[in-house]
Scaffold this motif. Structure first.
Motif, PDB file in Angstrom:
ATOM      1  N   VAL A   1      48.114  37.218  32.284  1.00  0.00           N
ATOM      2  CA  VAL A   1      48.201  38.613  32.705  1.00  0.00           C
ATOM      3  C   VAL A   1      48.030  39.489  31.471  1.00  0.00           C
ATOM      4  O   VAL A   1      48.701  39.285  30.454  1.00  0.00           O
ATOM      5  CB  VAL A   1      49.549  38.908  33.398  1.00  0.00           C
ATOM      6  CG1 VAL A   1      49.658  40.401  33.735  1.00  0.00           C
ATOM      7  CG2 VAL A   1      49.700  38.060  34.656  1.00  0.00           C
TER       8      VAL A   1
ATOM      9  N   ARG B   1      44.374  38.240  35.182  1.00  0.00           N
ATOM     10  CA  ARG B   1      44.579  39.498  35.887  1.00  0.00           C
ATOM     11  C   ARG B   1      44.797  40.586  34.853  1.00  0.00           C
ATOM     12  O   ARG B   1      45.573  40.405  33.911  1.00  0.00           O
ATOM     13  CB  ARG B   1      45.804  39.409  36.788  1.00  0.00           C
ATOM     14  CG  ARG B   1      46.127  40.805  37.351  1.00  0.00           C
ATOM     15  CD  ARG B   1      47.160  40.814  38.388  1.00  0.00           C
ATOM     16  NE  ARG B   1      47.419  42.182  38.817  1.00  0.00           N
ATOM     17  CZ  ARG B   1      48.354  42.497  39.657  1.00  0.00           C
ATOM     18  NH1 ARG B   1      49.124  41.565  40.191  1.00  0.00           N
ATOM     19  NH2 ARG B   1      48.548  43.753  40.003  1.00  0.00           N
TER      20      ARG B   1
ATOM     21  N   ASN C   1      47.910  31.068  34.110  1.00  0.00           N
ATOM     22  CA  ASN C   1      48.032  32.386  34.707  1.00  0.00           C
ATOM     23  C   ASN C   1      48.203  33.406  33.580  1.00  0.00           C
ATOM     24  O   ASN C   1      49.290  33.550  33.023  1.00  0.00           O
ATOM     25  CB  ASN C   1      49.237  32.399  35.657  1.00  0.00           C
ATOM     26  CG  ASN C   1      49.507  33.769  36.223  1.00  0.00           C
ATOM     27  OD1 ASN C   1      48.626  34.620  36.283  1.00  0.00           O
ATOM     28  ND2 ASN C   1      50.750  34.006  36.627  1.00  0.00           N
TER      29      ASN C   1
END
Length: 196
Positions: free
Chosen positions: A8, A40, A6
């Motif tokens: 970011v 993201r 993940n």
């Protein structure tokens, strides 16, 4: 069973088109060539009208709270800011003022910045690295600084910059790839930190 990391990325630029955003995207592209990532990008230019005048965390709108939570739950953080007056932007700092001071412990953070010329290159060491050292994050060995001349039409075009991006990611991989991606629901430390 493999898991995606993940990742970011926070782009501190307040305008579009943006060389800072282009640098972030180039770093993400290079990283995704080596690791399975779920990326993201948080553009502070989009969020700034919603938190720029906020001084109390309780007054933050949901969109900003959600962005802060995404930062706090990342497996890897990429942060980039244009250089204003020899430092990161004020709204970049103001955003991280709302991140809980214990949320980024040992989190790998890849530092990046853009500026008009090479004379601002030390902003990574003198400004960004101390900020994330406060959070006790694991700032990765090489940051990436890019000058205006390294871009054409807001895309990375300079071969030396492309080489720096590759090297920064290569140097970061041994510090990232051995980590187990964290399940977001078990990772959250808090929603938003209080401002003193």
């Amino acid at each position: 069973m493999s898991h995606s990391f993940n990742v970011v990325a926070v782009s501190g630029s307040l305008q579009r088109p943006s060389r800072t955003l282009a640098l972030v995207q180039a770093l993400l592209a290079e990283l995704s060539g080596h690791l399975p990532v779920e990326a993201r990008v948080i553009e502070l230019g989009d969020l700034a009208p919603h938190y720029g005048g906020v001084t109390r965390p309780a007054d933050l709108p949901e969109s900003v709270r959600e962005a802060i939570q995404a930062v706090e739950q990342a497996d890897l953080l990429i942060v980039a800011s244009p250089v204003y007056r020899a430092s990161y932007t004020g709204l970049f700092k103001h955003f991280f003022d709302f991140v809980h001071h214990e949320a980024l412990f040992d989190l790998p953070v890849l530092l990046a910045a853009t500026g008009g010329s090479e004379r601002h290159a030390l902003v990574i060491e003198h400004q960004l690295r101390p900020l994330f050292s406060f959070f006790q994050a694991q700032t990765l060995p090489l940051g990436v600084y890019a000058a205006e001349a390294d871009f054409s039409d807001y895309q990375v075009s300079d071969s030396a910059l492309q080489a720096r991006i590759r090297l920064a990611v290569e140097r970061a991989l041994p510090l990232i790839s051995h980590r187990q991606p964290v399940i977001a629901s078990a990772q959250s430390v808090s929603t938003v930190s209080p401002l003193a």
